[in-house]
Design an enzyme around this catalytic site. Structure first.
Site, PDB file in Angstrom:
ATOM      1  N   GLU A  54       0.840  -1.211   0.000  1.00 29.78           N
ATOM      2  CA  GLU A  54       0.000   0.000   0.000  1.00 29.78           C
ATOM      3  C   GLU A  54       0.863   1.244   0.000  1.00 29.78           C
ATOM      4  O   GLU A  54       1.834   1.336   0.776  1.00 29.78           O
ATOM      5  CB  GLU A  54      -0.891  -0.051   1.248  1.00 29.78           C
ATOM      6  CG  GLU A  54      -2.296   0.378   1.015  1.00 29.78           C
ATOM      7  CD  GLU A  54      -3.039  -0.533   0.025  1.00 29.78           C
ATOM      8  OE1 GLU A  54      -3.139  -0.147  -1.154  1.00 29.78           O
ATOM      9  OE2 GLU A  54      -3.528  -1.583   0.445  1.00 29.78           O
ATOM     10  N   HIS A  55       0.482   2.209  -0.839  1.00 30.97           N
ATOM     11  CA  HIS A  55       1.216   3.469  -0.976  1.00 30.97           C
ATOM     12  C   HIS A  55       2.662   3.210  -1.403  1.00 30.97           C
ATOM     13  O   HIS A  55       3.584   3.875  -0.937  1.00 30.97           O
ATOM     14  CB  HIS A  55       1.163   4.290   0.319  1.00 30.97           C
ATOM     15  CG  HIS A  55      -0.197   4.867   0.561  1.00 30.97           C
ATOM     16  ND1 HIS A  55      -0.628   6.025  -0.021  1.00 30.97           N
ATOM     17  CD2 HIS A  55      -1.239   4.403   1.297  1.00 30.97           C
ATOM     18  CE1 HIS A  55      -1.875   6.268   0.353  1.00 30.97           C
ATOM     19  NE2 HIS A  55      -2.278   5.296   1.150  1.00 30.97           N
ATOM     20  N   GLU A 106      -7.249  10.046 -14.874  1.00 33.47           N
ATOM     21  CA  GLU A 106      -7.527  10.396 -13.479  1.00 33.47           C
ATOM     22  C   GLU A 106      -6.595  11.516 -13.002  1.00 33.47           C
ATOM     23  O   GLU A 106      -7.016  12.448 -12.334  1.00 33.47           O
ATOM     24  CB  GLU A 106      -7.393   9.148 -12.597  1.00 33.47           C
ATOM     25  CG  GLU A 106      -7.792   9.405 -11.178  1.00 33.47           C
ATOM     26  CD  GLU A 106      -8.607   8.303 -10.557  1.00 33.47           C
ATOM     27  OE1 GLU A 106      -9.038   7.370 -11.258  1.00 33.47           O
ATOM     28  OE2 GLU A 106      -8.820   8.380  -9.337  1.00 33.47           O
ATOM     29  N   ASP A 150      -4.461   0.630  -9.582  1.00 32.90           N
ATOM     30  CA  ASP A 150      -5.887   0.321  -9.730  1.00 32.90           C
ATOM     31  C   ASP A 150      -6.269   0.090 -11.190  1.00 32.90           C
ATOM     32  O   ASP A 150      -7.009  -0.827 -11.529  1.00 32.90           O
ATOM     33  CB  ASP A 150      -6.737   1.463  -9.152  1.00 32.90           C
ATOM     34  CG  ASP A 150      -6.358   1.757  -7.718  1.00 32.90           C
ATOM     35  OD1 ASP A 150      -5.663   0.929  -7.111  1.00 32.90           O
ATOM     36  OD2 ASP A 150      -6.748   2.825  -7.206  1.00 32.90           O
TER      37      ASP A 150
HETATM   38  C1  GLA Z   1      -5.223   4.515  -4.307  1.00 27.92           C
HETATM   39  C2  GLA Z   1      -4.431   4.841  -5.574  1.00 27.92           C
HETATM   40  C3  GLA Z   1      -3.403   3.750  -5.891  1.00 27.92           C
HETATM   41  C4  GLA Z   1      -2.541   3.433  -4.668  1.00 27.92           C
HETATM   42  C5  GLA Z   1      -3.405   3.216  -3.428  1.00 27.92           C
HETATM   43  C6  GLA Z   1      -2.597   3.066  -2.165  1.00 27.92           C
HETATM   44  O1  GLA Z   1      -6.009   3.391  -4.519  1.00 27.92           O
HETATM   45  O2  GLA Z   1      -5.305   4.983  -6.664  1.00 27.92           O
HETATM   46  O3  GLA Z   1      -2.617   4.136  -6.973  1.00 27.92           O
HETATM   47  O4  GLA Z   1      -1.583   4.428  -4.453  1.00 27.92           O
HETATM   48  O5  GLA Z   1      -4.325   4.267  -3.228  1.00 27.92           O
HETATM   49  O6  GLA Z   1      -1.835   1.910  -2.211  1.00 27.92           O
END
Ligand code: GLA
Length: 412
Positions: free
Chosen positions: A56-57, A182, A194
């Site tokens: 994540e992140h 986006e 995503d």
């Molecule tokens: C959102 C963003 C992704 C990613 C996540 C965190 O979903 O769209 O690109 O950075 O947060 O992991």
């Protein structure tokens, strides 16, 4: 029209094959299309939302992520019409919106329509000629719960356009195009995860994405007797755009600090920093920035460990990494909230739960858990009994469902 991604649409819309292929959502989108526009669609695309198992992140600083596509989808039905107008109806928002080809307004009052226009405007930038069309869109990815309904919408639009207009992008191009839609049009500075998983998802597999070179590896989940649950905290994500962009800037600060502390190394993203480097950085970087760096660096390490554990069926190691990820997101990256922490704590007390963590950007949204199949009922009951945060109306609790790992975006 010849469609390169999908088989002959006319054939697929024949009633016999339709019943095999269509679920309720798809059928509803097609019926609504017929009622709204008094004709049948030329193409129908489906694009999945996602759950990120771990990582994540990390995507926006070149790291590793391990998402799965889920059977919560956006369905987009479209038909070419003469002229320069694009007109659409959203079932979920019960709204109709329209624009002229080439006149895409990022401030359009219908928020959902901005994602459609964002993709169209990016397609024009790569010289695809958009033609007039009508469409109907509907979905069952919960909005604002961190399961990427927006990326699924973008990918559904792009996939439908590939079929409708007769071109095909490769997977990287398609994901990057939707990400640009986006970033540039909607104004959310998201990473690539995503959009890429919506394009690359594979039934019963997680996809390891290396966000430096965008290479991928499908990971077969080898944990018999165990399932994955999603628990929607029902806390809708607040502040996510501004806090998200702040975290990105802090990570960039981290890169600058690492470059000055380790001048002999080539560092273009936090991905180039190892767990062993953390000690050196800890004594030199700003404490706040260091904690962000520490999260990302240790999270990349956890992703690779989780991949190994999933492949070898070491469910305890999977769980340990999930809990460690949550702790790191809560303490070092500071993107959790009391609702998500509460859910992870409740789950950690249920026998048979191997691990749990927040998934997605944080600040609300969902938690995932890996757990023994015979513990699913107990987990659901524990949540129904104990999860009643002040932010929810009295008597309401979280929503729980089993993850069904699904395929990527496609035309039917
Ligand atoms: C959102 C963003 C992704 C990613 C996540 C965190 O979903 O769209 O690109 O950075 O947060 O992991």
């Amino acid at each position: 029209m010849k469609c390169t991604l999908c088989p002959d649409v006319t054939f697929l819309l024949s009633p016999s094959s339709m019943s095999e292929k269509m679920n309720r959502l798809t059928t509803n989108v097609i019926e609504t299309f017929r009622k709204t526009w008094s004709s049948a669609p030329d193409v129908i695309s489906v694009a999945p939302g996602r759950v990120n198992l771990i990582g994540e992140h990390t995507d926006y600083t070149g790291g590793f992520v391990l998402p799965v596509a889920i059977d919560r989808e956006i369905v987009f039905a479209a038909k070419k019409v003469p002229g320069n107008t694009i007109t659409g109806f959203s079932i979920d928002f019960n709204e109709e919106a329209s624009c002229q080809i080439g006149e895409y307004d990022p401030k359009h009052p219908c928020g959902w329509f901005r994602y459609v226009m964002g993709v169209l405007s990016e397609l024009e930038r790569i010289n695809k000629t958009i033609e007039g069309f009508k469409f109907t869109v509907g979905g069952n990815v919960p909005i604002g719960s961190g399961l990427s309904s927006s990326a699924a919408l973008e990918m559904a639009v792009n996939t439908a356009m590939e079929c409708l207009l007769g071109f095909q992008l490769n997977d990287k191009e398609a994901a990057l195009l939707c990400q640009r839609a986006e970033n540039n049009f909607v104004g959310m500075n998201c990473g690539i995860m995503d959009q890429y998983i919506s394009r690359m998802g594979k039934k019963d597999h997680a996809i390891l994405i290396d966000c430096t070179d965008l290479s991928t590896k499908a990971i077969k989940i080898n944990t018999p007797g165990y399932s994955w649950l999603v628990i929607d905290s029902m806390k809708r994500r607040g502040l996510v755009d501004s806090e998200y962009n702040k975290r990105r800037l802090e990570c960039e600060e981290g890169v600058k600090c690492a470059q000055s502390v380790l001048p002999e190394r080539e560092i273009s993203g936090l991905r180039n920093i190892t767990v062993d480097d953390l000690h050196t950085l800890g004594t030199s970087c700003d404490e706040h920035v260091f904690r962000r760096v520490k999260h990302v660096v240790t999270e990349n390490d956890r992703v690779l460990k989780t991949v190994k554990a999933l492949e070898t069926g070491d469910i305890d190691a999977v769980g340990k990494n999930l809990y460690a990820s949550h702790e790191s997101l809560r303490n070092d990256f500071e993107v959790s909230c009391k609702e998500l922490d509460m859910l992870v704590e409740i789950l950690s007390e249920v026998d048979g739960v191997s691990g749990a963590r927040l998934t997605g950007a944080g600040f609300g949204g969902c938690v995932i858990a890996s757990l023994r199949n015979d513990s699913i009922d107990f987990a659901e009951r524990a949540i129904a009994e104990k999860y009643h945060p002040q932010s929810l109306p009295a008597g309401e609790s979280a929503k729980v469902w089993l993850i069904n790992i699904s395929d990527a975006a496609r035309c039917l």
